[in-house]
Design a protein around this motif. Structure first.
Motif, PDB file in Angstrom:
ATOM      1  N   SER A  16      18.921  56.142 -63.148  1.00 53.00           N
ATOM      2  CA  SER A  16      19.069  57.569 -62.854  1.00 53.00           C
ATOM      3  C   SER A  16      17.798  58.143 -62.236  1.00 53.00           C
ATOM      4  N   GLY A  17      17.950  59.216 -61.486  1.00 56.11           N
ATOM      5  CA  GLY A  17      16.789  59.862 -60.883  1.00 56.11           C
ATOM      6  C   GLY A  17      16.857  61.367 -61.031  1.00 56.11           C
ATOM      7  N   SER A  18      15.695  61.989 -61.106  1.00 58.56           N
ATOM      8  CA  SER A  18      15.628  63.441 -61.271  1.00 58.56           C
ATOM      9  C   SER A  18      15.656  64.163 -59.931  1.00 58.56           C
ATOM     10  N   PHE A  19      16.322  65.292 -59.947  1.00 60.67           N
ATOM     11  CA  PHE A  19      16.486  66.138 -58.767  1.00 60.67           C
ATOM     12  C   PHE A  19      16.647  67.575 -59.260  1.00 60.67           C
ATOM     13  N   HIS A  20      15.957  68.522 -58.610  1.00 60.35           N
ATOM     14  CA  HIS A  20      16.058  69.934 -58.990  1.00 60.35           C
ATOM     15  C   HIS A  20      16.690  70.722 -57.844  1.00 60.35           C
ATOM     16  N   TYR A  21      17.923  71.113 -58.017  1.00 62.21           N
ATOM     17  CA  TYR A  21      18.617  71.869 -56.956  1.00 62.21           C
ATOM     18  C   TYR A  21      17.862  73.144 -56.592  1.00 62.21           C
ATOM     19  N   GLN A  27      17.211  54.183 -67.794  1.00 62.57           N
ATOM     20  CA  GLN A  27      15.974  54.598 -67.157  1.00 62.57           C
ATOM     21  C   GLN A  27      16.273  55.741 -66.202  1.00 62.57           C
ATOM     22  N   ASN A  28      15.591  56.839 -66.423  1.00 55.84           N
ATOM     23  CA  ASN A  28      15.627  57.933 -65.447  1.00 55.84           C
ATOM     24  C   ASN A  28      14.232  58.121 -64.882  1.00 55.84           C
ATOM     25  N   PHE A  29      14.149  58.323 -63.591  1.00 53.89           N
ATOM     26  CA  PHE A  29      12.851  58.445 -62.930  1.00 53.89           C
ATOM     27  C   PHE A  29      12.610  59.889 -62.507  1.00 53.89           C
ATOM     28  N   TYR A  30      11.419  60.355 -62.880  1.00 56.45           N
ATOM     29  CA  TYR A  30      11.030  61.735 -62.580  1.00 56.45           C
ATOM     30  C   TYR A  30       9.904  61.670 -61.573  1.00 56.45           C
ATOM     31  N   MET A  31      10.109  62.049 -60.339  1.00 59.42           N
ATOM     32  CA  MET A  31      11.284  62.567 -59.634  1.00 59.42           C
ATOM     33  C   MET A  31      11.810  61.504 -58.659  1.00 59.42           C
ATOM     34  N   THR A  32      13.065  61.624 -58.261  1.00 55.24           N
ATOM     35  CA  THR A  32      13.582  60.799 -57.170  1.00 55.24           C
ATOM     36  C   THR A  32      13.605  61.607 -55.877  1.00 55.24           C
ATOM     37  N   TYR A  33      13.906  62.875 -55.999  1.00 52.85           N
ATOM     38  CA  TYR A  33      13.677  63.841 -54.908  1.00 52.85           C
ATOM     39  C   TYR A  33      13.002  65.049 -55.549  1.00 52.85           C
ATOM     40  N   GLY A  34      11.802  65.360 -55.125  1.00 55.67           N
ATOM     41  CA  GLY A  34      11.042  66.443 -55.772  1.00 55.67           C
ATOM     42  C   GLY A  34      11.367  67.812 -55.221  1.00 55.67           C
ATOM     43  N   GLY A  35      11.255  67.969 -53.906  1.00 62.63           N
ATOM     44  CA  GLY A  35      11.641  69.227 -53.281  1.00 62.63           C
ATOM     45  C   GLY A  35      10.485  70.176 -53.045  1.00 62.63           C
ATOM     46  N   TYR A  87       6.233  65.161 -54.777  1.00 63.00           N
ATOM     47  CA  TYR A  87       6.036  64.310 -55.951  1.00 63.00           C
ATOM     48  C   TYR A  87       5.725  62.856 -55.602  1.00 63.00           C
ATOM     49  N   GLY A  88       5.559  62.565 -54.293  1.00 60.40           N
ATOM     50  CA  GLY A  88       5.378  61.154 -53.940  1.00 60.40           C
ATOM     51  C   GLY A  88       6.595  60.348 -54.353  1.00 60.40           C
ATOM     52  N   ALA A  89       7.752  61.001 -54.320  1.00 65.75           N
ATOM     53  CA  ALA A  89       8.988  60.407 -54.839  1.00 65.75           C
ATOM     54  C   ALA A  89       9.614  59.482 -53.796  1.00 65.75           C
ATOM     55  N   PRO A  90      10.613  58.712 -54.202  1.00 67.91           N
ATOM     56  CA  PRO A  90      11.294  57.815 -53.259  1.00 67.91           C
ATOM     57  C   PRO A  90      11.896  58.531 -52.046  1.00 67.91           C
ATOM     58  N   ILE A  91      12.424  59.731 -52.265  1.00 64.90           N
ATOM     59  CA  ILE A  91      12.936  60.542 -51.151  1.00 64.90           C
ATOM     60  C   ILE A  91      11.955  61.694 -50.974  1.00 64.90           C
ATOM     61  N   THR A  92      11.418  61.852 -49.756  1.00 64.28           N
ATOM     62  CA  THR A  92      10.397  62.885 -49.552  1.00 64.28           C
ATOM     63  C   THR A  92      11.029  64.278 -49.585  1.00 64.28           C
ATOM     64  N   GLY A 137       6.805  59.338 -59.692  1.00 64.88           N
ATOM     65  CA  GLY A 137       5.845  59.846 -58.716  1.00 64.88           C
ATOM     66  C   GLY A 137       4.810  60.641 -59.484  1.00 64.88           C
ATOM     67  N   ALA A 138       4.187  61.588 -58.824  1.00 63.55           N
ATOM     68  CA  ALA A 138       3.222  62.441 -59.525  1.00 63.55           C
ATOM     69  C   ALA A 138       3.127  63.761 -58.780  1.00 63.55           C
ATOM     70  N   PHE A 139       2.903  64.834 -59.533  1.00 68.04           N
ATOM     71  CA  PHE A 139       2.684  66.105 -58.838  1.00 68.04           C
ATOM     72  C   PHE A 139       1.249  66.137 -58.311  1.00 68.04           C
ATOM     73  N   ASP A 140       1.035  66.894 -57.261  1.00 69.69           N
ATOM     74  CA  ASP A 140      -0.305  67.059 -56.710  1.00 69.69           C
ATOM     75  C   ASP A 140      -0.725  68.513 -56.912  1.00 69.69           C
TER      76      ASP A 140
END
Ligand code: GAL
Length: 968
Positions: free
Chosen positions: A46-51, A309-317, A334-339, A272-275
């Motif tokens: 699973s991956g995290s995404f914030h609409y 496993q859920n990954f925070y974030m998969t798309y950060g936004g 977030y340096g996530a898999p999807i920019t 990923g990580a927040f900047d």
């Protein structure tokens, strides 16, 4: 079922719509191994995404499809209370806040939802998701305090009602799990009652899916216990300035042991990580948590027995508007898999490789750790797991010290069937290679289709059966040796279709051994009896070009394009959708009776290949060029500085009491939140009768200090610039000539509110914002304050763009950010432009776009300064605040303008408010940049939002505007 079957296409994607079907109830159970959905043990990937960080609903569908295409079977979503509630009792779930639509899209994409409605969510968002109106209440947050309880129950009622409609249990949607609160590491009796109350409320509101937690060791049993506890883990930390630095792998064995009823679950594992403001930028974060990190750490979780496993974030936004908490900037990439601009990265590719495997080998959902021989190279370690029912084995191989950067080789002793261990690879002169910070999951005793795979030193990406034929995709790093052994009752016939593969039949052991080097894509067909196997053996680069898509008639495989989105059988043809980044070939492996296919609605001419696949050519995108932003209209926009400015209609900041226990400063209360101004910049005007003896003014402000201090306030006395300060108190000397002794004097202060702190359970989100004190040196002169933030405060004139969009700049109050405002009388200028005058200037321009139909071109606005200046700019596209740029802090210079807000086939307005905070301000060069170019199935509708006239009308209806405001 492994994952919900997708509906036939998304509303926003060019594909035929599904016929409505009656809801099918499903069961969700779990044991200590895994989730069990409709009786089937299921690996949750699973991956995290914030609409709420992507304010263009059609793009939600894009992200969800991209996740589904990469093998994610779930998406984890925070629901942000403050995003939906501008004032107590007011909730908005329409337009960009239409959560029903979001959950329908998840269902249509065929992806489960882990719903995380809080009430507290953290997430580097303003007040951790608490609404602005909660700031000035008194009760301890995240407790049973009556006022807090009444407030959050209001939210839960609203959000639960929607979530309940979309639960998998009754088949109306794909909501699979429901998270209670967020990282509450407090086991007190009150916290337990608080947790229990949320749970009781969820049940009363009709929530029937399992309740989960990410509270580490808390709430396992007793009052407040969740059904499925989970652990959050960020092993790379958040310091993106040193992306090469690694930490070792933590052993989750004791956590595994503690969980006796439910699987080892990571509701948040680092994706990923927040900047932070002034940070190194998101490419560094993507490197810190790159494909090597994903392999080593996510596969270590597999080794530890985790099946969730859920990954925070998969798309950060995007932290558009004032959504961010203090410390973080506009991009939440977030340096996530999807920019943030929805581009796929090598991290996405890597997750696809592992994610596909978790779904292609169902036996992985039920495994026990099992002893195994150590690798013959002592720098390496291996963990073995076995499925107790079918004997499938998993060997997870990496360096013993996960931070090790040396490249090594080894042999492994693996258990084949009941026999003693076999040393692999068997081919003399070859070995298994593990480079520094690499990891592999090797399989043994795997059954799929009609095949019996003894073992492979390549990794299995996926397998599927098409008619009578089984297909498996194996992969390894480029140029590494691989060995794959299959069992057959009798010697099979074999054919190498492509590449160099040596084959050896061992009649004694009934095994066929293949030896090869991973290089491009090799293909081998193997026939024996009624079994036919096509083995596709690629290096990583070849493997990531494969896509597996579900259809009504089972999965299909294809190879080539940038992205494959949907596949639907239509008689003997297949309708495919997806994206290409360049012209190239597509190869489709599908049921033998499929005659041809279309791509994005257009039939393509396909040939049958030697691999019995269909091959065709796909066009790439046509090049695009973007308009140059040459002419700008400019207006000065800080009349509040002038002593004569009329602030008579502003609120008096004269309160003596507040419920907020965090106001521990002198009276009057100046906290902007107390006057209902919760987001954005705030003006204060202080009137005083000068004695003439005032020598300095001490101004204290709180702009939001966290992870560095990048807020600011600037002050003027009777129109003379006093200076600026980030936060805290500063004494500004007064030139006696500026004072009008005995007359009305005015100090004007513009204060940034960088957001409310996240909450650590004590009320930190209530820290005041704005001025917190003012006094003179030289004389005890009193000041009477007026305050003005965003128009309407909690009563929004523009509820569509919502509470975070506009602050209290003069131009924002006048609607200058909105499309339809006429700037025709403004002066014109070119950029860059320098100014030595502190204050606020507005710049506006418009441009027309007509991008080629059927292309997805993510566009960003770039601000370029040759050298940093002292100014910060707020960027609006068609009225939407999509960026905050600080020239002298950085790092962000490119601001995504999401399609839907941006009109890609029509007129657009840019407005930039630049706040020069010292004598060297202005605005840098501004341009539009394309961050990608895809020929795509994605269709994005325009997000409807009010224009200048409509917002002004609403503003007039709300209140009489301030006189000064009305005259300019
Ligand atoms: C977690 C938290 C998330 C997010 C993350 C860091 O602790 O639950 O909401 O803040 O840290 O990005």
């Amino acid at each position: 079922m492994q994952a919900p079957a997708p509906a036939a296409g998304l509303a926003s994607i060019a594909a035929p719509a599904a016929a409505p079907t009656s809801p099918q109830p499903h069961t969700i159970a779990y044991d200590r191994y895994s989730l069990i959905i409709d009786g089937k043990p299921t690996y949750l990937w699973s991956g995290s995404f914030h609409y709420w960080r992507l304010p263009s609903p059609d793009l939600w569908a894009d992200v969800l499809q991209k996740m589904k295409a990469a093998g994610f079977n779930a998406v984890e979503i925070y629901f942000d209370w403050g995003y939906h509630s501008p004032r107590r009792g007011v909730y908005d779930f329409s337009g960009i806040r239409d959560v029903d639509r979001l959950l329908d899209m998840a269902r249509d994409a065929g992806i489960y939802v882990i719903a995380r409605p809080g009430p507290y969510i953290n997430a580097e968002t303003d007040a951790g998701g608490f609404p602005g109106w909660l700031v000035t209440t008194a009760g301890k947050p995240r407790s049973t305090a009556p006022d807090y309880t009444a407030a959050y129950r209001e939210w839960m009622t609203e959000i639960d009602r929607i979530l309940a409609r979309h639960q998998l249990t009754d088949g109306r949607g794909t909501v699979l799990l429901y998270q209670v609160e967020n990282e509450l590491y407090d086991d007190s009796a009150d916290t337990r009652r608080y947790m229990q109350d949320i749970e009781d409320k969820a049940h009363a509101d009709g929530i029937t899916v399992p309740l989960i937690g990410n509270h580490n060791d808390n709430f396992f049993t007793g009052v407040g216990a969740v059904d499925m506890p989970g652990y959050d883990s960020y092993p790379a930390d958040f310091d993106c300035t040193r992306p090469e630095r690694w930490n070792n792998v933590y052993d989750f064995a004791s956590e595994r042991k503690r969980l006796t009823r439910s699987p080892l679950f990571f509701p948040e594992f680092q994706g990923g990580a927040f900047d932070v403001w002034g940070g190194p930028g998101y490419e560094a974060c993507r490197k810190l948590t790159g494909p090597d990190f994903e392999r080593v750490f996510y596969e270590s979780n597999i080794a530890a027995g985790s099946t969730m496993q859920n990954f925070y974030m998969t798309y950060g936004g995007i932290n558009w508007g004032w959504l961010s908490s203090p410390g973080v900037y506009t991009s939440y990439d977030y340096g996530a898999p999807i920019t943030a601009n929805r581009t796929l990265t090598t991290k996405y590719d890597q997750q696809k490789l592992i994610g596909y495997m978790t779904q292609a080998v169902p036996s992985l959902a039920r495994t026990d750790a099992v002893a195994t021989s150590a690798p013959d190279n002592p720098r390496l370690r291996v963990n073995a797991r076995v499925n107790p029912e079918d004997g499938t084995r998993f060997y997870i191989l990496r360096h013993a010290d996960a931070t090790d950067t040396s490249n090594d080789t080894t042999h492994l002793r693996i258990a084949l069937g009941t026999k003693t261990e076999t040393t692999v690879p068997q081919q003399p002169g070859t070995a298994i290679r593990i480079d520094g910070r690499d990891s592999k999951v090797l399989l043994a005793n795997v059954h799929f289709g009609k095949q019996d795979l003894a073992y492979s030193t390549s990794e299995l990406m996926t397998q599927l059966s098409l008619g009578d034929r089984d297909i498996a995709v194996l992969y390894g790093r480029h140029d590494e040796d691989g060995e794959t052994v299959l069992r057959y009752a009798a010697e099979p016939t074999t054919q190498v279709i492509d590449g160099k593969v040596a084959m050896h039949w061992d009649a004694a052991t009934h095994t066929l051994r293949l030896n090869y080097r991973h290089d491009g894509l090799a293909r081998v067909a193997v026939h024996q009896g009624d079994s036919t196997l096509l083995l596709l053996i690629g290096d990583n680069e070849a493997a990531i070009r494969f896509w597996q898509l579900p259809t009504q008639a089972g999965p299909i495989l294809l190879r080539g394009p940038y992205l494959a989105r949907t596949a639907i059988h239509d008689g003997d043809r297949l309708a495919l959708t997806g994206d290409t980044d360049a012209a190239g070939e597509i190869e489709v492996f599908t049921a033998p009776d499929t005659r041809g296919f279309s791509w994005n609605g257009v039939p393509v001419a396909a040939n049958v290949t030697a691999s019995a696949s269909l091959q065709a050519h796909l066009d790439g995108p046509t090049p695009v060029s973007l308009p140059h932003l040459t002419t700008w209209h400019i207006s000065e926009a800080a009349p509040e500085i002038a002593p004569a400015f009329d602030d008579s209609a502003w609120k008096a900041a004269d309160r003596a009491t507040t419920p907020n226990p965090y106001w521990n400063h002198k009276l009057p209360i100046l906290d902007a939140d107390d006057y209902d101004f919760h987001h954005g910049n705030v003006w204060y005007r202080g009137h005083f009768k000068a004695t003439g003896k005032e020598t300095a003014i001490l101004l204290g402000a709180n702009t939001g200090v966290h992870l560095g201090n990048h807020g600011i306030f600037t002050a003027w006395l009777n129109g003379h610039f006093l200076g600026n300060n980030p936060s805290g108190a500063q004494q500004f000397p007064i030139d006696p000539r500026w004072l009008k002794a005995g007359g009305d004097n005015v100090v004007s202060v513009l204060v940034e509110n960088t957001g409310h702190l996240q909450e650590e359970h004590s009320g930190t989100f209530r820290e005041p914002r704005g001025l917190i004190g003012a006094s003179f040196a030289g004389a005890p002169t009193d000041i009477r304050w007026k305050i003005q933030g965003n128009v309407g405060g909690e009563a929004l004139p523009d509820p569509i763009r919502g509470p975070f969009n506009a602050g209290g700049f003069y131009g924002e109050r006048m609607g200058w950010h909105l499309p339809g405002f006429s700037d025709g009388r403004w002066a014109t200028t070119t950029l860059p432009r320098a100014t030595d005058k502190p204050g606020v200037d507005w710049y506006r321009t418009s441009f027309r776009l007509d991008l080629p139909a059927g292309q997805d071109v993510p566009i960003a606005l770039r601000i370029h300064d040759i050298a940093p200046h002292h100014y910060r700019a707020i960027i609006f596209i068609n009225g939407w605040q999509m960026g905050r740029y600080i020239s002298d802090v950085g790092p962000q210079t490119d601001f995504e303008l999401p399609a839907g807000l941006l009109n890609t086939h029509g007129d657009n307005t840019i407005a930039i408010a630049s706040w020069s905070t010292a004598q060297d301000g202005g605005l840098g060069e501004v341009s539009l940049v394309a961050q990608g170019n895809l020929r795509s199935a994605l269709h994005v509708g325009t997000v409807a939002a009010p224009d200048y006239e409509q917002v002004m009308q609403a503003q007039r209806a709300l209140s009489k505007p301030a006189k000064g405001d009305a005259t300019k």
